[in-house]
Design a protein around this motif. Structure first.
Motif, PDB file in Angstrom:
ATOM      1  N   PRO A  75     -89.106  -7.060   7.151  1.00 13.81           N
ATOM      2  CA  PRO A  75     -90.033  -6.979   7.828  1.00 13.81           C
ATOM      3  C   PRO A  75     -89.301  -7.882  10.027  1.00 13.81           C
ATOM      4  CG  PRO A  75     -91.180  -7.724   6.963  1.00 13.81           C
ATOM      5  CD  PRO A  75     -90.325  -7.926   5.943  1.00 13.81           C
ATOM      6  N   ASP A  76     -89.888  -7.489  10.814  1.00 19.10           N
ATOM      7  CA  ASP A  76     -89.141  -7.996  12.173  1.00 19.10           C
ATOM      8  C   ASP A  76     -90.003  -9.385  12.009  1.00 19.10           C
ATOM      9  OD1 ASP A  76     -86.935  -5.522  12.881  1.00 19.10           O
ATOM     10  OD2 ASP A  76     -88.789  -5.125  14.049  1.00 19.10           O
ATOM     11  N   SER A  77     -90.431  -9.617  11.614  1.00 18.28           N
ATOM     12  CA  SER A  77     -91.522 -11.179  11.915  1.00 18.28           C
ATOM     13  C   SER A  77     -90.743 -12.502  11.069  1.00 18.28           C
ATOM     14  CB  SER A  77     -92.994 -10.816  11.328  1.00 18.28           C
ATOM     15  OG  SER A  77     -92.838 -10.503  10.476  1.00 18.28           O
ATOM     16  N   VAL A  78     -89.644 -11.631  10.132  1.00 22.56           N
ATOM     17  CA  VAL A  78     -89.053 -13.155   9.446  1.00 22.56           C
ATOM     18  C   VAL A  78     -88.271 -13.746  10.494  1.00 22.56           C
ATOM     19  CG1 VAL A  78     -87.318 -13.012   7.806  1.00 22.56           C
ATOM     20  CG2 VAL A  78     -88.836 -11.470   7.460  1.00 22.56           C
ATOM     21  N   LEU A  79     -87.535 -13.048  11.075  1.00 22.41           N
ATOM     22  CA  LEU A  79     -86.459 -13.278  12.159  1.00 22.41           C
ATOM     23  C   LEU A  79     -86.410 -13.964  13.481  1.00 22.41           C
ATOM     24  CD1 LEU A  79     -83.163 -11.588  11.097  1.00 22.41           C
ATOM     25  CD2 LEU A  79     -83.729 -13.747  10.168  1.00 22.41           C
ATOM     26  N   GLN A  80     -87.920 -13.452  13.812  1.00 19.32           N
ATOM     27  CA  GLN A  80     -88.288 -13.587  14.962  1.00 19.32           C
ATOM     28  C   GLN A  80     -88.681 -14.661  15.887  1.00 19.32           C
ATOM     29  OE1 GLN A  80     -92.055 -10.628  15.869  1.00 19.32           O
ATOM     30  NE2 GLN A  80     -89.780  -9.111  16.257  1.00 19.32           N
ATOM     31  N   PRO A  81     -89.177 -15.254  14.788  1.00 19.87           N
ATOM     32  CA  PRO A  81     -89.735 -17.119  15.060  1.00 19.87           C
ATOM     33  C   PRO A  81     -89.029 -17.758  15.634  1.00 19.87           C
ATOM     34  CG  PRO A  81     -90.645 -16.195  13.335  1.00 19.87           C
ATOM     35  CD  PRO A  81     -90.190 -15.030  13.695  1.00 19.87           C
ATOM     36  N   VAL A  82     -87.204 -17.639  15.203  1.00 16.89           N
ATOM     37  CA  VAL A  82     -85.843 -18.272  15.742  1.00 16.89           C
ATOM     38  C   VAL A  82     -85.589 -17.147  16.549  1.00 16.89           C
ATOM     39  CG1 VAL A  82     -83.792 -19.030  14.546  1.00 16.89           C
ATOM     40  CG2 VAL A  82     -86.050 -18.934  12.771  1.00 16.89           C
ATOM     41  N   PHE A  83     -85.521 -16.252  16.697  1.00 15.19           N
ATOM     42  CA  PHE A  83     -84.414 -15.722  17.988  1.00 15.19           C
ATOM     43  C   PHE A  83     -85.099 -14.838  18.596  1.00 15.19           C
ATOM     44  CE2 PHE A  83     -81.499 -15.847  13.849  1.00 15.19           C
ATOM     45  CZ  PHE A  83     -80.861 -16.608  14.308  1.00 15.19           C
ATOM     46  N   GLY A  84     -86.811 -14.609  18.386  1.00 15.04           N
ATOM     47  CA  GLY A  84     -87.293 -14.389  19.420  1.00 15.04           C
ATOM     48  C   GLY A  84     -87.429 -12.809  19.258  1.00 15.04           C
ATOM     49  N   LYS A  85     -88.253 -11.676  20.525  1.00 16.29           N
ATOM     50  CA  LYS A  85     -88.793 -10.440  19.870  1.00 16.29           C
ATOM     51  C   LYS A  85     -87.376  -9.753  20.738  1.00 16.29           C
ATOM     52  CE  LYS A  85     -93.212 -10.925  19.765  1.00 16.29           C
ATOM     53  NZ  LYS A  85     -94.664  -9.366  20.352  1.00 16.29           N
ATOM     54  N   LYS A  86     -87.222  -8.400  20.350  1.00 16.54           N
ATOM     55  CA  LYS A  86     -86.170  -7.551  20.552  1.00 16.54           C
ATOM     56  C   LYS A  86     -84.780  -8.230  20.823  1.00 16.54           C
ATOM     57  CE  LYS A  86     -89.171  -5.080  23.105  1.00 16.54           C
ATOM     58  NZ  LYS A  86     -90.314  -4.361  25.137  1.00 16.54           N
ATOM     59  N   THR A  87     -84.177  -8.925  20.188  1.00 22.46           N
ATOM     60  CA  THR A  87     -82.696  -9.640  20.015  1.00 22.46           C
ATOM     61  C   THR A  87     -82.438  -9.428  18.256  1.00 22.46           C
ATOM     62  OG1 THR A  87     -83.497 -11.274  18.538  1.00 22.46           O
ATOM     63  CG2 THR A  87     -83.106 -11.779  20.557  1.00 22.46           C
ATOM     64  N   LYS A  88     -81.154  -9.252  18.340  1.00 18.90           N
ATOM     65  CA  LYS A  88     -80.539  -8.269  17.562  1.00 18.90           C
ATOM     66  C   LYS A  88     -79.118  -9.999  16.737  1.00 18.90           C
ATOM     67  CE  LYS A  88     -80.561  -3.497  18.580  1.00 18.90           C
ATOM     68  NZ  LYS A  88     -79.637  -2.645  18.401  1.00 18.90           N
ATOM     69  N   PRO A  89     -79.606 -11.077  15.940  1.00 16.97           N
ATOM     70  CA  PRO A  89     -78.171 -11.654  16.002  1.00 16.97           C
ATOM     71  C   PRO A  89     -77.475 -11.180  14.242  1.00 16.97           C
ATOM     72  CG  PRO A  89     -80.521 -11.865  14.696  1.00 16.97           C
ATOM     73  CD  PRO A  89     -81.148 -10.799  15.753  1.00 16.97           C
ATOM     74  N   GLN A  90     -76.559 -11.409  14.889  1.00 15.76           N
ATOM     75  CA  GLN A  90     -75.464 -10.979  13.241  1.00 15.76           C
ATOM     76  C   GLN A  90     -76.228 -11.329  11.965  1.00 15.76           C
ATOM     77  OE1 GLN A  90     -71.722 -12.418  14.659  1.00 15.76           O
ATOM     78  NE2 GLN A  90     -71.860 -10.980  17.123  1.00 15.76           N
ATOM     79  N   LEU A  91     -75.345 -10.648  11.345  1.00 16.27           N
ATOM     80  CA  LEU A  91     -76.778 -11.169   9.388  1.00 16.27           C
ATOM     81  C   LEU A  91     -75.527 -10.388   9.107  1.00 16.27           C
ATOM     82  CD1 LEU A  91     -79.455  -8.883  10.348  1.00 16.27           C
ATOM     83  CD2 LEU A  91     -79.851 -11.026  10.685  1.00 16.27           C
ATOM     84  N   TYR A  92     -75.314 -11.887   7.618  1.00 12.04           N
ATOM     85  CA  TYR A  92     -74.398 -11.702   6.976  1.00 12.04           C
ATOM     86  C   TYR A  92     -75.229 -12.104   5.539  1.00 12.04           C
ATOM     87  CZ  TYR A  92     -70.654 -11.876  11.103  1.00 12.04           C
ATOM     88  OH  TYR A  92     -70.642 -11.789  11.985  1.00 12.04           O
ATOM     89  N   PRO A  93     -74.619 -11.956   4.554  1.00 11.44           N
ATOM     90  CA  PRO A  93     -74.919 -12.405   3.063  1.00 11.44           C
ATOM     91  C   PRO A  93     -74.937 -14.054   2.313  1.00 11.44           C
ATOM     92  CG  PRO A  93     -73.047 -10.770   2.804  1.00 11.44           C
ATOM     93  CD  PRO A  93     -73.065 -11.236   4.203  1.00 11.44           C
ATOM     94  N   ILE A  94     -75.133 -14.472   2.160  1.00 13.23           N
ATOM     95  CA  ILE A  94     -74.707 -15.440   1.066  1.00 13.23           C
ATOM     96  C   ILE A  94     -74.671 -15.713  -0.467  1.00 13.23           C
ATOM     97  CG2 ILE A  94     -75.513 -17.995   1.390  1.00 13.23           C
ATOM     98  CD1 ILE A  94     -76.788 -17.849   4.135  1.00 13.23           C
ATOM     99  N   GLY A  95     -75.847 -14.901  -1.008  1.00 14.22           N
ATOM    100  CA  GLY A  95     -75.873 -14.787  -2.146  1.00 14.22           C
ATOM    101  C   GLY A  95     -76.740 -14.299  -2.900  1.00 14.22           C
ATOM    102  N   LYS A  96     -77.664 -14.302  -3.516  1.00 13.04           N
ATOM    103  CA  LYS A  96     -78.978 -13.640  -4.413  1.00 13.04           C
ATOM    104  C   LYS A  96     -78.791 -14.767  -5.512  1.00 13.04           C
ATOM    105  CE  LYS A  96     -77.522  -9.861  -6.964  1.00 13.04           C
ATOM    106  NZ  LYS A  96     -76.101  -8.379  -6.860  1.00 13.04           N
ATOM    107  N   ILE A  97     -80.168 -14.481  -6.215  1.00 17.03           N
ATOM    108  CA  ILE A  97     -80.500 -15.185  -7.678  1.00 17.03           C
ATOM    109  C   ILE A  97     -81.278 -14.222  -7.480  1.00 17.03           C
ATOM    110  CG2 ILE A  97     -81.481 -17.035  -8.869  1.00 17.03           C
ATOM    111  CD1 ILE A  97     -81.130 -18.741  -5.683  1.00 17.03           C
ATOM    112  N   GLU A  98     -81.366 -13.613  -9.528  1.00 21.61           N
ATOM    113  CA  GLU A  98     -82.466 -12.247  -9.848  1.00 21.61           C
ATOM    114  C   GLU A  98     -82.534 -13.269 -11.163  1.00 21.61           C
ATOM    115  OE1 GLU A  98     -80.737  -8.374  -9.485  1.00 21.61           O
ATOM    116  OE2 GLU A  98     -78.951 -10.135 -10.582  1.00 21.61           O
ATOM    117  N   ILE A  99     -83.666 -13.272 -11.595  1.00 17.34           N
ATOM    118  CA  ILE A  99     -84.694 -14.057 -12.508  1.00 17.34           C
ATOM    119  C   ILE A  99     -85.291 -12.572 -13.044  1.00 17.34           C
ATOM    120  CG2 ILE A  99     -86.958 -15.439 -13.272  1.00 17.34           C
ATOM    121  CD1 ILE A  99     -86.765 -16.422 -10.389  1.00 17.34           C
ATOM    122  N   LYS A 100     -84.456 -12.394 -14.393  1.00 22.31           N
ATOM    123  CA  LYS A 100     -85.183 -11.996 -15.724  1.00 22.31           C
ATOM    124  C   LYS A 100     -86.357 -11.097 -15.697  1.00 22.31           C
ATOM    125  CE  LYS A 100     -84.003  -9.596 -20.056  1.00 22.31           C
ATOM    126  NZ  LYS A 100     -83.548  -9.785 -21.514  1.00 22.31           N
TER     127      LYS A 100
END
Length: 324
Positions: A75-100
């Motif tokens: 959802p857009d609401s995840v990044l909006q508090p940091v970057f505001g509405k109608k913005t397009k920050p650059q996004l990159y993967p850090i990693g993942k943790i999978e729990i069986k």
């Protein structure tokens, strides 16, 4: 079959396997499904440490995640508090943790100008459930102020903000979170030696969630006493956040979770794998909270989750006068 022919066949098979196992790029020009989105993130070994200085390092353009691809699953609401509405920050993967047989944590880095952030995103059965900001930086990190996040082997997340005063004193704010089976991150511990921040602004962690249900809103008691209700992603539930301070701040309680709607004007929170049970009863613009069973893990021993709170009136923008 000649050994050279066998060798050629083996090489071809290995080449085909390499092509089929190659991760799909998350470009906006590609069609991507959620499993490919999750698979794009490399595995992380626990315990894991993330600092604001790590976010400054430039990420390869080949790893950039398309904004349309990202918003397809998050959802857009995840990044909006940091970057505001109608913005397009650059996004990159850090990693993942999978729990069986359980949830998957995805860590993503976002950058826009001097602002940088890292978020933990939780997926269950290939569906987004919740997000938690780990590190947020609005300027170049300095030695006098640092922000870090740690994830231990039990998947407990600790965020720390530390600053050094001109006289050499080290002050910190530490918050500890766990992801519970109800699909939300719960704050289980707050610790600070910074007296200036102890009476700072009360942060409502669910403030950005929707408020379409008739009982959603902010219900206030005395100063720094709040029960906030928002729409839950779970049908038949209300998300809530409680913070109260009694006896001049000597007794504090705080809890975030989902309460099941049990009637037209009632809801109940039942802790998963725990004893805590709280009833909420709505009447007009008030809500009454009553602790039915032990919620001592979320409050001091001499106070309880109880009391009557009044809903705060929603502010509306003044109507503009028509020109004659």
């Amino acid at each position: 079959m000649h050994w050279k022919n066998r060798l050629l066949i083996v090489c071809l098979l290995l080449g085909m396997a390499a092509c089929t196992s190659k991760k799909k790029q998350l470009l906006d020009t590609e069609e991507v499904v959620v499993t490919e989105f999750i698979d794009f993130f490399p595995e992380i070994k626990l315990p894991f440490h993330l600092s604001d200085t790590m976010l400054v390092k430039k990420s390869p353009d080949s790893l950039r995640i398309g904004n349309k691809i990202f918003s397809q699953f998050v959802p857009d609401s995840v990044l909006q508090p940091v970057f505001g509405k109608k913005t397009k920050p650059q996004l990159y993967p850090i990693g993942k943790i999978e729990i069986k047989d359980a949830e998957t944590y995805i860590l993503v880095k976002s950058v826009l100008g001097t602002k940088r952030a890292a978020h933990a995103l939780v997926f269950e059965q290939d569906s987004f459930k919740s997000a938690l900001p780990l590190v947020i930086s609005t300027s170049t990190p300095t030695s006098s102020e640092q922000r870090v996040a740690n994830i231990d082997s039990r998947h407990t997340i600790t965020t720390v903000r530390q600053r050094t005063t001109p006289d050499g004193q080290v002050l910190y704010q530490k918050d500890v979170f766990i992801y519970n089976p109800e699909g939300i991150f719960m704050l289980i511990l707050t610790e600070s030696n910074d007296q200036a921040n102890k009476k700072g602004k009360l942060i409502n962690p669910i403030d950005t969630l929707p408020t379409t249900h008739k009982h959603t809103g902010d219900y206030l008691g005395e100063t720094r006493n709040l029960i906030s209700f928002r729409d839950s992603h779970r049908k038949g539930y209300l998300s809530f956040f409680i913070h109260f301070e009694k006896d001049k701040g000597a007794c504090i309680g705080e809890l975030k979770g989902d309460a099941q709607i049990t009637g037209a004007n009632s809801a109940r929170y039942t802790e998963n794998n725990g004893p805590c049970v709280i009833d909420f009863t709505f009447s007009g613009n008030t809500v009454t909270m009553k602790e039915l069973e032990g919620c001592g893990s979320y409050r001091d021993i001499k106070c309880f989750f109880e009391g009557r709170y009044t809903r705060k009136k929603k502010t509306t923008a003044p109507a503009s006068r028509k020109k004659k």
